[in-house]
Design an enzyme around this catalytic site. Sequence first.
Site, PDB file in Angstrom:
ATOM      1  N   GLY A  66       0.942  -1.275   0.113  1.00  0.00           N
ATOM      2  CA  GLY A  66       0.049  -0.174   0.012  1.00  0.00           C
ATOM      3  C   GLY A  66       0.791   1.394   0.134  1.00  0.00           C
ATOM      4  O   GLY A  66       1.967   1.109   0.066  1.00  0.00           O
ATOM      5  N   ARG A  96      15.938  -1.557   4.935  1.00  0.00           N
ATOM      6  CA  ARG A  96      16.996  -0.712   4.352  1.00  0.00           C
ATOM      7  C   ARG A  96      18.234  -0.323   4.980  1.00  0.00           C
ATOM      8  O   ARG A  96      19.284   0.999   5.029  1.00  0.00           O
ATOM      9  CB  ARG A  96      16.260   0.161   3.583  1.00  0.00           C
ATOM     10  CG  ARG A  96      15.525  -0.134   2.206  1.00  0.00           C
ATOM     11  CD  ARG A  96      15.018   1.073   1.519  1.00  0.00           C
ATOM     12  NE  ARG A  96      14.239   1.134   0.680  1.00  0.00           N
ATOM     13  CZ  ARG A  96      14.612   0.973  -0.397  1.00  0.00           C
ATOM     14  NH1 ARG A  96      16.279   1.522  -0.877  1.00  0.00           N
ATOM     15  NH2 ARG A  96      14.162   0.709  -2.055  1.00  0.00           N
ATOM     16  N   ARG A 132      13.947  -1.097  -6.776  1.00  0.00           N
ATOM     17  CA  ARG A 132      13.159  -1.275  -5.914  1.00  0.00           C
ATOM     18  C   ARG A 132      12.992  -2.308  -6.288  1.00  0.00           C
ATOM     19  O   ARG A 132      12.109  -3.219  -5.421  1.00  0.00           O
ATOM     20  CB  ARG A 132      11.530  -0.545  -6.736  1.00  0.00           C
ATOM     21  CG  ARG A 132      12.006   1.187  -6.274  1.00  0.00           C
ATOM     22  CD  ARG A 132      10.808   1.942  -6.129  1.00  0.00           C
ATOM     23  NE  ARG A 132      10.399   3.261  -6.514  1.00  0.00           N
ATOM     24  CZ  ARG A 132       9.619   3.404  -5.240  1.00  0.00           C
ATOM     25  NH1 ARG A 132       9.065   2.715  -4.152  1.00  0.00           N
ATOM     26  NH2 ARG A 132       9.769   4.765  -4.927  1.00  0.00           N
ATOM     27  N   SER A 166       6.014  -2.159  -1.826  1.00  0.00           N
ATOM     28  CA  SER A 166       5.942  -2.854  -3.034  1.00  0.00           C
ATOM     29  C   SER A 166       5.274  -1.955  -4.550  1.00  0.00           C
ATOM     30  O   SER A 166       4.386  -2.813  -4.604  1.00  0.00           O
ATOM     31  CB  SER A 166       4.869  -4.056  -2.802  1.00  0.00           C
ATOM     32  OG  SER A 166       4.983  -3.546  -1.864  1.00  0.00           O
ATOM     33  N   SER A 173       2.817  -1.064   7.781  1.00  0.00           N
ATOM     34  CA  SER A 173       4.014  -1.062   9.346  1.00  0.00           C
ATOM     35  C   SER A 173       3.082  -1.613  11.203  1.00  0.00           C
ATOM     36  O   SER A 173       2.974  -2.038  11.569  1.00  0.00           O
ATOM     37  CB  SER A 173       5.396   0.006  10.050  1.00  0.00           C
ATOM     38  OG  SER A 173       6.195   0.387   8.553  1.00  0.00           O
ATOM     39  N   THR A 174       2.263  -1.041  10.860  1.00  0.00           N
ATOM     40  CA  THR A 174       1.429  -0.253  11.746  1.00  0.00           C
ATOM     41  C   THR A 174       0.656  -2.669  11.620  1.00  0.00           C
ATOM     42  O   THR A 174       0.264  -2.530  13.085  1.00  0.00           O
ATOM     43  CB  THR A 174       0.373   0.523  12.332  1.00  0.00           C
ATOM     44  OG1 THR A 174       0.762   1.905  12.447  1.00  0.00           O
ATOM     45  CG2 THR A 174      -0.414   0.118  13.606  1.00  0.00           C
ATOM     46  N   ASN A 197      15.243  -4.297  -4.244  1.00  0.00           N
ATOM     47  CA  ASN A 197      14.776  -4.605  -2.603  1.00  0.00           C
ATOM     48  C   ASN A 197      13.315  -5.866  -3.111  1.00  0.00           C
ATOM     49  O   ASN A 197      13.853  -6.345  -2.149  1.00  0.00           O
ATOM     50  CB  ASN A 197      14.895  -3.051  -3.195  1.00  0.00           C
ATOM     51  CG  ASN A 197      13.897  -3.051  -1.077  1.00  0.00           C
ATOM     52  OD1 ASN A 197      14.740  -3.364  -0.026  1.00  0.00           O
ATOM     53  ND2 ASN A 197      13.152  -2.534  -1.643  1.00  0.00           N
ATOM     54  N   SER A 200       2.558   4.392   1.209  1.00  0.00           N
ATOM     55  CA  SER A 200       3.216   4.962   1.998  1.00  0.00           C
ATOM     56  C   SER A 200       2.060   5.919   3.344  1.00  0.00           C
ATOM     57  O   SER A 200       1.814   6.659   2.616  1.00  0.00           O
ATOM     58  CB  SER A 200       4.468   6.085   1.738  1.00  0.00           C
ATOM     59  OG  SER A 200       5.074   7.217   3.597  1.00  0.00           O
TER      60      SER A 200
END
Length: 225
Positions: free
Chosen positions: A55, A88, A102, A129, A62-63, A105, A57
């Site tokens: 999704g 990173r 990207r 992503s 992360s939450t 990564n 930023s």
Amino acid sequence: GRPVQCGAHRGQPRVLEMSSTVPKSSNIFWHDCPVGKTDRQNLLKQKGCVVWITGLSGSGKSTLACTLGRELHTRGKLAYVLDGDNLRHGLNKDLGFAAEDRAENIRRVGEVAKLFADAGLVCIASFISPYRRDRESCRALLSDGSFIEVFLNMSLELCEARDPKGLYKLARAGKIKGFTGIDDPYEAPLNCEIEIKEVDGVCPSPSDMAAQVITYLEDKGFLHE
């Protein structure tokens, strides 16, 4: 790796190899061990999988990842979070944010996530992503249905209003180039397993989002032998 088109470069299509730049050796062999994935899953009483959270930023990736990890832990299930920013700092600290970086990564993360799933863990990968092709390459690494794509479908307006890291403000000021959603695209999933949407312009609570993922994992048999 399979070559993929990655935009024009000096008028010519640029071809990106989705693999390491280190020359490949022909003198390498795969070694099987007597303890396999099934043995590890029986030991842990769960099934290994990858929960891939994608999704914009500020959409809450992360939450959700941390909340989901905690909820699984309280249930006695072993999970591990792979977070984009965290990786990173180490594994991918040599990569920038150009399209080819990207792609590399996400390629690396996909391979690491596959190993965690093979170990029998619920691997929670939290990454913007943005490119559909790269996410599908990771899905292809786990052909047994154990790649679970979770799309945090939050609007750009909501994410930019939240802007927890102040990155949208910097991007709008031209201080960050190639920022997803501003001057670089985000390609939404077409067939994700789980889609979590905002409700009346508000992101659902972390516990509600985690509960939605856990329900899916339970229904699909990942949280028991």
